[in-house]
Motif scaffolding. Structure first.
Motif, mmCIF file in Angstrom:
data_model
loop_
_atom_site.group_PDB
_atom_site.id
_atom_site.type_symbol
_atom_site.label_atom_id
_atom_site.label_comp_id
_atom_site.label_asym_id
_atom_site.label_seq_id
_atom_site.Cartn_x
_atom_site.Cartn_y
_atom_site.Cartn_z
ATOM 1 N N ARG A 54 17.832 24.705 77.098
ATOM 2 C CA ARG A 54 18.008 25.776 76.101
ATOM 3 C C ARG A 54 19.459 26.256 76.094
ATOM 4 O O ARG A 54 20.116 26.246 75.059
ATOM 5 N N GLN A 58 22.294 25.126 73.230
ATOM 6 C CA GLN A 58 22.802 26.205 72.372
ATOM 7 C C GLN A 58 24.321 26.328 72.501
ATOM 8 O O GLN A 58 25.024 26.601 71.535
ATOM 9 N N LYS A 124 19.237 28.098 68.788
ATOM 10 C CA LYS A 124 20.247 29.058 68.317
ATOM 11 C C LYS A 124 21.657 28.510 68.513
ATOM 12 O O LYS A 124 21.848 27.514 69.196
ATOM 13 N N THR A 127 26.118 33.863 67.628
ATOM 14 C CA THR A 127 26.164 34.751 66.454
ATOM 15 C C THR A 127 27.556 34.808 65.824
ATOM 16 O O THR A 127 27.683 34.966 64.614
ATOM 17 N N ASN A 153 33.162 34.029 79.654
ATOM 18 C CA ASN A 153 31.781 33.635 79.935
ATOM 19 C C ASN A 153 31.724 32.294 80.673
ATOM 20 O O ASN A 153 30.837 32.052 81.499
ATOM 21 N N GLY A 217 25.807 38.527 74.525
ATOM 22 C CA GLY A 217 24.352 38.665 74.538
ATOM 23 C C GLY A 217 23.911 40.102 74.697
ATOM 24 O O GLY A 217 24.739 41.015 74.823
ATOM 25 N N SER A 223 17.815 41.711 78.278
ATOM 26 C CA SER A 223 18.052 40.265 78.321
ATOM 27 C C SER A 223 16.906 39.596 79.075
ATOM 28 O O SER A 223 16.829 39.679 80.302
ATOM 29 N N ASN A 225 16.263 36.594 79.814
ATOM 30 C CA ASN A 225 16.529 35.408 80.645
ATOM 31 C C ASN A 225 17.424 35.661 81.854
ATOM 32 O O ASN A 225 17.480 34.842 82.766
ATOM 33 N N LYS A 235 23.266 31.325 85.635
ATOM 34 C CA LYS A 235 24.261 32.350 85.304
ATOM 35 C C LYS A 235 24.764 32.923 86.620
ATOM 36 O O LYS A 235 23.971 33.187 87.524
ATOM 37 N N ASN A 239 25.338 39.476 81.512
ATOM 38 C CA ASN A 239 25.969 39.683 80.198
ATOM 39 C C ASN A 239 26.886 40.914 80.228
ATOM 40 O O ASN A 239 28.020 40.870 79.743
HETATM 41 N N1 FAQ Z 1 24.301 34.437 69.826
HETATM 42 O O1 FAQ Z 1 18.248 36.618 77.619
HETATM 43 P P1 FAQ Z 1 19.567 36.417 76.955
HETATM 44 C C1 FAQ Z 1 32.653 29.274 71.968
HETATM 45 C C2 FAQ Z 1 19.973 34.844 72.493
HETATM 46 S S1 FAQ Z 1 31.250 28.919 72.848
HETATM 47 C C3 FAQ Z 1 23.087 33.881 69.582
HETATM 48 O O2 FAQ Z 1 20.693 37.260 77.434
HETATM 49 P P2 FAQ Z 1 20.812 34.036 78.001
HETATM 50 C C4 FAQ Z 1 33.728 28.234 71.933
HETATM 51 C C5 FAQ Z 1 19.665 33.986 73.710
HETATM 52 O O3 FAQ Z 1 19.924 32.621 73.428
HETATM 53 C C6 FAQ Z 1 30.191 30.325 72.534
HETATM 54 N N2 FAQ Z 1 22.030 34.059 70.400
HETATM 55 O O4 FAQ Z 1 19.939 34.863 76.964
HETATM 56 C C7 FAQ Z 1 34.424 28.285 70.641
HETATM 57 C C8 FAQ Z 1 18.208 34.303 73.934
HETATM 58 O O5 FAQ Z 1 17.388 33.590 73.017
HETATM 59 P P3 FAQ Z 1 16.479 32.324 73.494
HETATM 60 C C9 FAQ Z 1 28.854 30.067 73.076
HETATM 61 C C10 FAQ Z 1 22.216 34.826 71.498
HETATM 62 O O6 FAQ Z 1 20.788 32.615 77.599
HETATM 63 C C11 FAQ Z 1 35.377 29.243 70.369
HETATM 64 C C12 FAQ Z 1 18.111 35.767 73.524
HETATM 65 O O7 FAQ Z 1 19.219 36.026 72.688
HETATM 66 N N3 FAQ Z 1 28.861 30.202 74.516
HETATM 67 O O8 FAQ Z 1 32.702 30.314 71.440
HETATM 68 C C13 FAQ Z 1 23.449 35.411 71.800
HETATM 69 O O9 FAQ Z 1 20.440 34.350 79.407
HETATM 70 C C14 FAQ Z 1 36.043 29.282 69.145
HETATM 71 C C15 FAQ Z 1 18.120 36.696 74.711
HETATM 72 O O10 FAQ Z 1 19.395 36.650 75.392
HETATM 73 C C16 FAQ Z 1 27.775 29.904 75.247
HETATM 74 O O11 FAQ Z 1 26.760 29.484 74.732
HETATM 75 C C17 FAQ Z 1 24.516 35.203 70.920
HETATM 76 N N4 FAQ Z 1 25.736 35.766 71.093
HETATM 77 O O12 FAQ Z 1 22.302 34.609 77.804
HETATM 78 C C18 FAQ Z 1 34.154 27.323 69.677
HETATM 79 C C19 FAQ Z 1 27.937 30.089 76.736
HETATM 80 N N5 FAQ Z 1 23.330 36.113 72.951
HETATM 81 O O13 FAQ Z 1 17.445 31.243 73.880
HETATM 82 C C20 FAQ Z 1 34.824 27.357 68.459
HETATM 83 C C21 FAQ Z 1 26.717 29.689 77.504
HETATM 84 C C22 FAQ Z 1 22.039 35.956 73.349
HETATM 85 O O14 FAQ Z 1 15.704 32.800 74.694
HETATM 86 C C23 FAQ Z 1 35.772 28.326 68.188
HETATM 87 N N6 FAQ Z 1 25.594 30.569 77.282
HETATM 88 N N7 FAQ Z 1 21.383 35.196 72.464
HETATM 89 O O15 FAQ Z 1 15.656 31.985 72.318
HETATM 90 C C24 FAQ Z 1 25.386 31.710 77.968
HETATM 91 O O16 FAQ Z 1 26.179 32.103 78.818
HETATM 92 C C25 FAQ Z 1 24.129 32.480 77.685
HETATM 93 O O17 FAQ Z 1 23.231 31.618 77.014
HETATM 94 C C26 FAQ Z 1 24.352 33.784 76.835
HETATM 95 C C27 FAQ Z 1 22.977 34.417 76.570
HETATM 96 C C28 FAQ Z 1 25.199 34.764 77.620
HETATM 97 C C29 FAQ Z 1 25.009 33.453 75.486
#
Ligand code: FAQ
Length: 331
Positions: A54, A58, A124, A127, A153, A217, A223, A225, A235, A239
């Motif tokens: 997941r 994402q 997802k 955002t 992050n 997030g 949160s 997760n 993690k 967040n």
């Molecule tokens: N947008 O329980 P949590 C970039 C969802 S890379 C959409 O806190 P989690 C490079 C979350 O999926 C940016 N959805 O979840 C670049 C969960 O839904 P689910 C991406 C969000 O996973 C720059 C629900 O809400 N980076 O920018 C968002 O423990 C410039 C509950 O949330 C990553 O993906 C959001 N903002 O923590 C490219 C980093 N926030 O899946 C081009 C890795 C939360 O249960 C140009 N990911 N949700 O259905 C992570 O660190 C984590 O997945 C979080 C969310 C912190 C994003």
């Protein structure tokens, strides 16, 4: 990227009983506690594997969809230098998507399944990429704030417990650091330019500040997760912790540009030794998460069209690979 022969997930001998599962779980948790990396062929609880798929898929989708807002300004970059730098940056983001899809594939999901989940809205992406880029200053703001938030992050994710994800993050972070600087350099040029350019830079900061804070997030108490992902060391920080660090680092950068962060509650708290900041608009956040962001439909249709229009390239590449490097079927 991963040369080790992967077991197919279905081929793994399933634990035969609850005693065996308990033993495997205990050994797995001991490895997590000892900060060992879990590797693709190691035993892992099914929920750990699903959580990683997941999050990593994402993350991969975010990198690839994230190419679109900046791609919008490639043909209108103000100079050849700016255009070449932006092109290189966008290509890096595509590369990040590929490392991440590859890392997720080691968990037993195919690229096609992940892409389909993105196109059908089951998976997802961040955002932040559902907001439009309205002018050139937005390219500076994305590099400065969005890549800045992404690094904040991703640095802790270099120590995430799943080996392929952690290793992918090492290179991604190096590249994101260049991206952040190229964005800040655009903001410096605009903030020190004509009054109109400075106004564009301020307007851009006004529009991207809050969506950037949303990237981290929901708050920790909302949160679902975080607690389990922290226990599994997927993690390494929550967040809210990472969001706070981003605010603390970015406020002085805005001051150096002589730009004003659009938050009347922003104030240094000398007791906490952190900035206090205002309330994020969580109803906006959740509606963008649900796919109701300002340009969400355009983003998905751009990705779907690219996938469909690129079908002939994938077919040609597969035919070429089959002719020149036939895979021997193992009975
Ligand atoms: N947008 O329980 P949590 C970039 C969802 S890379 C959409 O806190 P989690 C490079 C979350 O999926 C940016 N959805 O979840 C670049 C969960 O839904 P689910 C991406 C969000 O996973 C720059 C629900 O809400 N980076 O920018 C968002 O423990 C410039 C509950 O949330 C990553 O993906 C959001 N903002 O923590 C490219 C980093 N926030 O899946 C081009 C890795 C939360 O249960 C140009 N990911 N949700 O259905 C992570 O660190 C984590 O997945 C979080 C969310 C912190 C994003």
């Amino acid at each position: 990227m991963y040369t080790t022969q992967l077991q197919k997930h279905d081929d793994k001998p399933a634990p035969t009983g609850s005693a065996e599962t308990a033993e495997l779980t205990e050994a797995f948790e001991a490895r997590i506690a000892a900060d060992e990396f879990i590797e693709p062929n190691d035993w892992m609880p099914e929920a750990y594997r699903r959580t990683l798929i997941r999050q990593i898929s994402q993350h991969a989708h975010s990198e690839v969809v994230g190419m679109l807002p900046e791609g919008n300004w490639l043909t209108r970059a103000p100079s050849l230098r700016r255009k070449a730098v932006l092109l290189a940056k966008i290509q890096d983001e595509g590369g990040h998507g590929l490392y991440l899809y590859s890392a997720a594939e080691t968990l037993g999901i195919s690229r096609e399944e992940m892409v389909e989940a993105l196109h059908t809205g089951r998976s997802k992406y961040s955002t932040i990429f559902n907001y439009p880029t309205q002018n050139w200053a937005d390219i500076g703001a994305i590099g400065w704030l969005v890549d800045g938030a992404a690094i904040m992050n991703q640095v802790p994710l270099q120590r995430t417990s799943y080996g392929p994800y952690a290793r992918a993050m090492v290179r991604v972070c190096k590249e994101e650091s260049f991206h952040q600087r190229q964005g800040y350099e655009i903001m410096m040029a605009m903030a020190n330019g004509t009054p109109e350019q400075k106004e564009m830079a301020q307007d851009s900061l006004n529009r991207w500040w809050w969506p950037s804070l949303m990237m981290f997030g929901p708050t920790d108490d909302n949160s679902p997760n975080t607690a389990q992902s922290m226990r599994w060391r997927i993690k390494r920080e929550t967040n809210d912790e990472i969001r706070q660090r981003f605010v603390d680092v970015t406020v002085p950068q805005a001051e150096a540009l002589d730009l004003k962060i659009p938050d009347s509650a922003l104030k240094w708290n000398k007791d906490r030794e952190h900035y206090d900041f205002g309330e994020i608009n969580w109803s906006e956040f959740w509606s963008v998460v649900k796919g109701e962001g300002p340009v969400a439909k355009e983003r998905i249709s751009a990705r779907t069209n690219a996938w469909e229009n690129g079908a002939w390239v994938r077919e040609a590449a597969a035919a070429h690979a089959a002719r020149h490097n036939p895979v021997k079927k193992v009975a």
